[in-house]
Write a protein that holds these residues in place. Structure first.
Motif, mmCIF file in Angstrom:
data_model
loop_
_atom_site.group_PDB
_atom_site.id
_atom_site.type_symbol
_atom_site.label_atom_id
_atom_site.label_comp_id
_atom_site.label_asym_id
_atom_site.label_seq_id
_atom_site.Cartn_x
_atom_site.Cartn_y
_atom_site.Cartn_z
ATOM 1 N N LYS A 30 -17.373 0.029 -1.209
ATOM 2 C CA LYS A 30 -18.670 0.565 -1.615
ATOM 3 C C LYS A 30 -18.614 1.967 -2.216
ATOM 4 O O LYS A 30 -19.432 2.295 -3.067
ATOM 5 N N THR A 31 -17.689 2.793 -1.754
ATOM 6 C CA THR A 31 -17.664 4.176 -2.232
ATOM 7 C C THR A 31 -16.304 4.544 -2.814
ATOM 8 O O THR A 31 -15.275 3.970 -2.449
ATOM 9 N N ARG A 32 -16.324 5.515 -3.697
ATOM 10 C CA ARG A 32 -15.075 6.016 -4.271
ATOM 11 C C ARG A 32 -14.217 6.661 -3.184
ATOM 12 O O ARG A 32 -13.006 6.511 -3.166
ATOM 13 N N THR A 33 -14.876 7.343 -2.253
ATOM 14 C CA THR A 33 -14.143 7.951 -1.138
ATOM 15 C C THR A 33 -13.416 6.878 -0.342
ATOM 16 O O THR A 33 -12.252 7.038 0.023
ATOM 17 N N GLY A 34 -14.095 5.775 -0.067
ATOM 18 C CA GLY A 34 -13.470 4.674 0.668
ATOM 19 C C GLY A 34 -12.272 4.115 -0.066
ATOM 20 O O GLY A 34 -11.237 3.815 0.534
ATOM 21 N N ALA A 35 -12.404 3.977 -1.391
ATOM 22 C CA ALA A 35 -11.293 3.469 -2.199
ATOM 23 C C ALA A 35 -10.118 4.438 -2.152
ATOM 24 O O ALA A 35 -8.962 4.022 -2.001
ATOM 25 N N MET A 36 -10.404 5.721 -2.249
ATOM 26 C CA MET A 36 -9.331 6.718 -2.211
ATOM 27 C C MET A 36 -8.643 6.729 -0.851
ATOM 28 O O MET A 36 -7.410 6.805 -0.773
ATOM 29 N N MET A 37 -9.411 6.615 0.219
ATOM 30 C CA MET A 37 -8.817 6.582 1.553
ATOM 31 C C MET A 37 -7.937 5.353 1.718
ATOM 32 O O MET A 37 -6.846 5.434 2.290
ATOM 33 N N ASP A 38 -8.384 4.218 1.200
ATOM 34 C CA ASP A 38 -7.604 2.989 1.264
ATOM 35 C C ASP A 38 -6.282 3.154 0.510
ATOM 36 O O ASP A 38 -5.222 2.789 1.015
ATOM 37 N N LEU A 39 -6.357 3.702 -0.682
ATOM 38 C CA LEU A 39 -5.152 3.900 -1.486
ATOM 39 C C LEU A 39 -4.185 4.892 -0.838
ATOM 40 O O LEU A 39 -2.965 4.691 -0.878
ATOM 41 N N VAL A 40 -4.706 5.922 -0.220
ATOM 42 C CA VAL A 40 -3.844 6.883 0.484
ATOM 43 C C VAL A 40 -3.158 6.192 1.657
ATOM 44 O O VAL A 40 -1.949 6.361 1.873
ATOM 45 N N ARG A 41 -3.906 5.396 2.423
ATOM 46 C CA ARG A 41 -3.304 4.663 3.549
ATOM 47 C C ARG A 41 -2.179 3.744 3.066
ATOM 48 O O ARG A 41 -1.120 3.679 3.683
ATOM 49 N N ILE A 42 -2.433 3.030 1.971
ATOM 50 C CA ILE A 42 -1.419 2.137 1.412
ATOM 51 C C ILE A 42 -0.180 2.938 1.025
ATOM 52 O O ILE A 42 0.947 2.545 1.336
ATOM 53 N N GLY A 43 -0.387 4.051 0.358
ATOM 54 C CA GLY A 43 0.738 4.896 -0.050
ATOM 55 C C GLY A 43 1.519 5.438 1.131
ATOM 56 O O GLY A 43 2.748 5.465 1.114
ATOM 57 N N LEU A 44 0.803 5.855 2.167
ATOM 58 C CA LEU A 44 1.482 6.390 3.350
ATOM 59 C C LEU A 44 2.289 5.313 4.067
ATOM 60 O O LEU A 44 3.403 5.570 4.535
ATOM 61 N N LYS A 45 1.753 4.120 4.150
ATOM 62 C CA LYS A 45 2.485 3.029 4.794
ATOM 63 C C LYS A 45 3.731 2.667 3.998
ATOM 64 O O LYS A 45 4.766 2.339 4.562
ATOM 65 N N TYR A 46 3.625 2.741 2.683
ATOM 66 C CA TYR A 46 4.750 2.397 1.825
ATOM 67 C C TYR A 46 5.844 3.465 1.870
ATOM 68 O O TYR A 46 7.020 3.150 1.966
ATOM 69 N N LYS A 47 5.446 4.732 1.817
ATOM 70 C CA LYS A 47 6.402 5.832 1.727
ATOM 71 C C LYS A 47 6.858 6.375 3.078
ATOM 72 O O LYS A 47 7.959 6.864 3.208
ATOM 73 N N ALA A 48 5.987 6.347 4.067
ATOM 74 C CA ALA A 48 6.306 6.937 5.362
ATOM 75 C C ALA A 48 5.983 5.931 6.464
ATOM 76 O O ALA A 48 4.841 5.834 6.888
ATOM 77 N N PRO A 49 6.967 5.159 6.921
ATOM 78 C CA PRO A 49 6.697 4.187 7.988
ATOM 79 C C PRO A 49 6.020 4.848 9.182
ATOM 80 O O PRO A 49 6.361 5.978 9.558
ATOM 81 N N GLN A 50 5.037 4.152 9.755
ATOM 82 C CA GLN A 50 4.282 4.706 10.867
ATOM 83 C C GLN A 50 5.102 4.767 12.150
ATOM 84 O O GLN A 50 5.935 3.909 12.411
#
Length: 56
Positions: A30-50
């Motif tokens: 629904k929001t651009r902020t939500g999309a950005m947060m989703d993309l950041v989470r995806i990037g963090l999971k890809y680059k920095a294993p939790q």
């Protein structure tokens, strides 16, 4: 219990903003902020294993 959030302001190049908005539309977020947060989470999971128990 609601997670606390902190406001940040960023500037992004227009082509990057358009790509974020395209992702937002394609995923139905629904929001651009939500999309950005989703993309950041995806990037963090890809680059920095939790670490165990860590969530974003």
């Amino acid at each position: 219990m609601e997670k606390k959030r902190e406001r940040i302001d960023i500037r992004v190049p227009i082509p990057l903003l358009r790509a974020i908005e395209k992702y937002q539309k394609e995923t139905g977020i629904k929001t651009r902020t939500g999309a950005m947060m989703d993309l950041v989470r995806i990037g963090l999971k890809y680059k920095a294993p939790q670490k165990s128990g860590e969530t974003f």
